[in-house]
Design a protein around this motif. Structure first.
Motif, short mmCIF file in Angstrom:
data_model
loop_
_atom_site.label_atom_id
_atom_site.label_comp_id
_atom_site.label_asym_id
_atom_site.label_seq_id
_atom_site.Cartn_x
_atom_site.Cartn_y
_atom_site.Cartn_z
N ASP A 58 4.40 4.06 -4.23
CA ASP A 58 3.87 5.15 -5.05
C ASP A 58 3.95 4.70 -6.51
N SER A 59 2.94 3.95 -6.92
CA SER A 59 2.97 3.34 -8.25
C SER A 59 2.88 4.38 -9.37
N ALA A 60 2.53 5.61 -9.05
CA ALA A 60 2.50 6.66 -10.06
C ALA A 60 3.90 6.94 -10.61
N GLN A 64 0.82 -1.22 0.00
CA GLN A 64 0.00 0.00 0.00
C GLN A 64 0.85 1.27 0.00
N ASP A 65 2.11 1.16 0.43
CA ASP A 65 2.99 2.33 0.50
C ASP A 65 3.76 2.58 -0.80
N ILE A 99 -4.03 -3.23 -5.87
CA ILE A 99 -3.59 -2.14 -4.98
C ILE A 99 -2.75 -1.12 -5.75
N VAL A 100 -1.76 -1.57 -6.53
CA VAL A 100 -0.91 -0.60 -7.22
C VAL A 100 -1.64 0.11 -8.35
N LYS A 101 -2.66 -0.52 -8.91
CA LYS A 101 -3.43 0.12 -9.99
C LYS A 101 -4.37 1.22 -9.48
N ARG A 102 -4.62 1.26 -8.19
CA ARG A 102 -5.46 2.35 -7.64
C ARG A 102 -4.82 3.71 -7.85
N LYS A 103 -3.49 3.77 -7.69
CA LYS A 103 -2.77 5.03 -7.87
C LYS A 103 -2.35 5.27 -9.31
N ASN A 104 -2.18 4.18 -10.07
CA ASN A 104 -1.72 4.30 -11.45
C ASN A 104 -2.35 3.18 -12.28
#
Length: 151
Positions: A45-47, A42-43, A82-87
């Motif tokens: 920053d996939s962006a 969750q930490d 989870i990582v696709k939520r930010k990117n």
């Protein structure tokens, strides 16, 4: 004087080509996440990334099938979502590894035959088992593909 003119023309041509090339480049910005580490998915920053690799799936030395160790199955099953939520455009890859060369043990601490991946390369039946199970596992957990890490 003619050589100076040719040099300037050549320099201008090459500069314009390099400038054009650099504008068209697409960089791959990849990151690795280790499921057994202390950094929560969750930490991430996939962006910041175009590709994220989730480590490590393993290869069964008897069947040559890819598997996710049970201790990290929950992490693998939620990684992509989870990582696709930010990117939403980030590509996730399932990283496959077959032991630590210094210790001869897998991530879970079991003894590993470090020739398993090498053996698959030379025998098509073993490759087929690995490829079929890799595709099935990657799809099941929402990954876009796999990445092999050799010991």
């Amino acid at each position: 004087m003619a050589s100076k003119t040719i040099f300037i023309l050549l320099f201008n041509f090459l500069s314009s080509q390099l400038l054009h090339f650099s504008e068209a480049e697409t960089w791959v910005k990849a990151g690795y996440w280790y499921a057994y580490g202390e950094f929560p998915v969750q930490d991430i920053d996939s962006a910041l990334f175009t590709h994220l690799l989730c480590a490590f799936a393993e290869v069964n030395p008897s069947t040559y099938q890819l598997f996710i160790p049970s201790a990290s199955e929950q992490d693998f099953s939620t990684f992509t979502s989870i990582v696709k939520r930010k990117n939403p455009s980030v590509k996730t890859l399932l990283s496959v590894w077959n032991g630590i060369s210094e210790t001869g043990k897998s991530i879970t601490g079991e003894k590993v035959n470090d020739s398993v991946l090498s053996s698959m390369i030379s025998e098509s039946s073993k490759r087929k088992s690995f490829i079929d199970s890799s595709m099935k596992t990657a799809r099941r957990y929402g990954f876009h593909g796999i990445d092999l890490s050799w010991p």
